[in-house]
Design an enzyme around this catalytic site. Structure first.
Site, PDB file in Angstrom:
ATOM      1  N   HIS A  78     -14.865  49.888  54.229  1.00 43.31           N
ATOM      2  CA  HIS A  78     -14.828  48.794  53.252  1.00 43.31           C
ATOM      3  C   HIS A  78     -13.509  48.811  52.483  1.00 43.31           C
ATOM      4  O   HIS A  78     -13.023  47.766  52.065  1.00 43.31           O
ATOM      5  CB  HIS A  78     -16.010  48.941  52.293  1.00 43.31           C
ATOM      6  CG  HIS A  78     -16.063  47.959  51.178  1.00 43.31           C
ATOM      7  ND1 HIS A  78     -15.790  46.621  51.340  1.00 43.31           N
ATOM      8  CD2 HIS A  78     -16.360  48.114  49.862  1.00 43.31           C
ATOM      9  CE1 HIS A  78     -15.927  45.996  50.187  1.00 43.31           C
ATOM     10  NE2 HIS A  78     -16.255  46.880  49.271  1.00 43.31           N
ATOM     11  N   HIS A 205     -14.392  53.251  44.817  1.00 46.13           N
ATOM     12  CA  HIS A 205     -14.110  52.731  46.159  1.00 46.13           C
ATOM     13  C   HIS A 205     -12.950  53.482  46.807  1.00 46.13           C
ATOM     14  O   HIS A 205     -13.046  53.949  47.949  1.00 46.13           O
ATOM     15  CB  HIS A 205     -13.769  51.240  46.082  1.00 46.13           C
ATOM     16  CG  HIS A 205     -14.957  50.349  45.881  1.00 46.13           C
ATOM     17  ND1 HIS A 205     -15.519  50.119  44.647  1.00 46.13           N
ATOM     18  CD2 HIS A 205     -15.683  49.637  46.763  1.00 46.13           C
ATOM     19  CE1 HIS A 205     -16.542  49.292  44.785  1.00 46.13           C
ATOM     20  NE2 HIS A 205     -16.670  48.984  46.053  1.00 46.13           N
TER      21      HIS A 205
END
Ligand code: 23J
Ligand code: MN
Length: 257
Positions: A78, A205
């Site tokens: 991602h 992230h």
């Protein structure tokens, strides 16, 4: 023997199944990025037939959504930092990652007092002083009770962006040092609403996925979990080359003696 004990415990109710999932619904908020970027699609459901001329004995729907809609899983690919992680897409991750011990860090008081609350290494150390070390291979979930918020209060968007709690870069570093397998949040992302301004930006992230770790977002019912001792079950859809997926997240919890 272990599984026999488990199935008996499930049947007797001494192990409960807790659902950590929001209902997929067009009204459930999705992350809103600055206008120059592509946007996340909400959940959509179209009726194909409903026991009618389109299908007399059956009802079904076509559904569509983003990989990152509702309660969902983030895979290493991602993020750009994880783009070359081996087996970093949803179809390639070793499924052993989808079942594991879960540590729940209660940040609900901090998040109630400060909508930009950040989880810091000191909170992790305080948690470990009470509950023992976070074991390698654990999922760590940040409880904020943010899932109790409804409508616009959930994203909590202002002129300067979203305001919601998340981990600091140092806290993500501390969790990686402990060898966790993933990190989960009740908020729309694993990162704080203002995490674009952190160094590095979006540390959950950037750092977790760069290290081949996983994320869970839009969790609920974390207030029904003990700090330690529960087992998390979180298999994403097997999307070829997928960066994440909506999923059902469950926890097995032993009834307190
Ligand atoms: C894309 C860009 C930024 C973020 C996200 C997605 C998420 O939170 C997500 O759903 O993974 S912060
Ligand atoms: Mn996501």
């Amino acid at each position: 023997m272990v599984l026999d004990t488990l199935t008996k415990a499930l049947a007797s109710g001494s192990v409960r199944v807790v659902d950590l999932t929001h209902t997929l619904d067009p009204d459930f908020p999705v992350i809103v990025l600055p206008a120059e970027f592509g946007q996340c699609a909400r959940f959509r459901m179209d009726e194909v037939s409903a026991y009618d001329h389109r299908g007399p004995a059956w009802k079904w729907h076509n559904i569509s959504m983003s990989e990152h809609t509702g309660t969902h899983f983030d895979a290493p690919i991602h993020w750009v930092t994880g783009r070359d992680v081996p087996n970093g897409a949803t179809d390639a991750i070793d499924p052993v990652a989808f079942v594991g011990p879960v540590c729940v860090i209660d940040c609900s008081a901090g998040a109630a007092a400060d909508e930009d609350f950040t989880l810091e290494p000191t909170h992790i150390e305080e948690w470990e002083a009470r509950h023992g070390p976070i074991p390698a291979g654990a999922w760590v979930l940040m409880r904020t009770d943010w899932s109790h918020r409804q409508g616009a209060e959930y994203l909590n968007l202002r002129k300067d962006g979203a305001h919601s709690p998340g981990p600091s870069p140092a806290a993500v570093r501390a969790l990686l040092d402990r060898g966790i397998i993933g990190f989960g949040s009740e908020c729309v992302g694993t990162d704080a609403g203002q995490a674009a301004h952190f160094d590095p930006p979006y540390p959950a992230h950037a750092m977790l996925h760069g290290a081949g770790k996983y994320g869970l977002q839009c969790l609920r019912n974390l207030d029904a979990l003990p700090p330690t001792g529960a087992v998390l079950i979180c298999p994403p859809l097997k999307i070829r080359g997928g960066t994440g997926s909506p999923l059902r997240v469950l926890a097995l919890v032993e009834a307190s003696a």
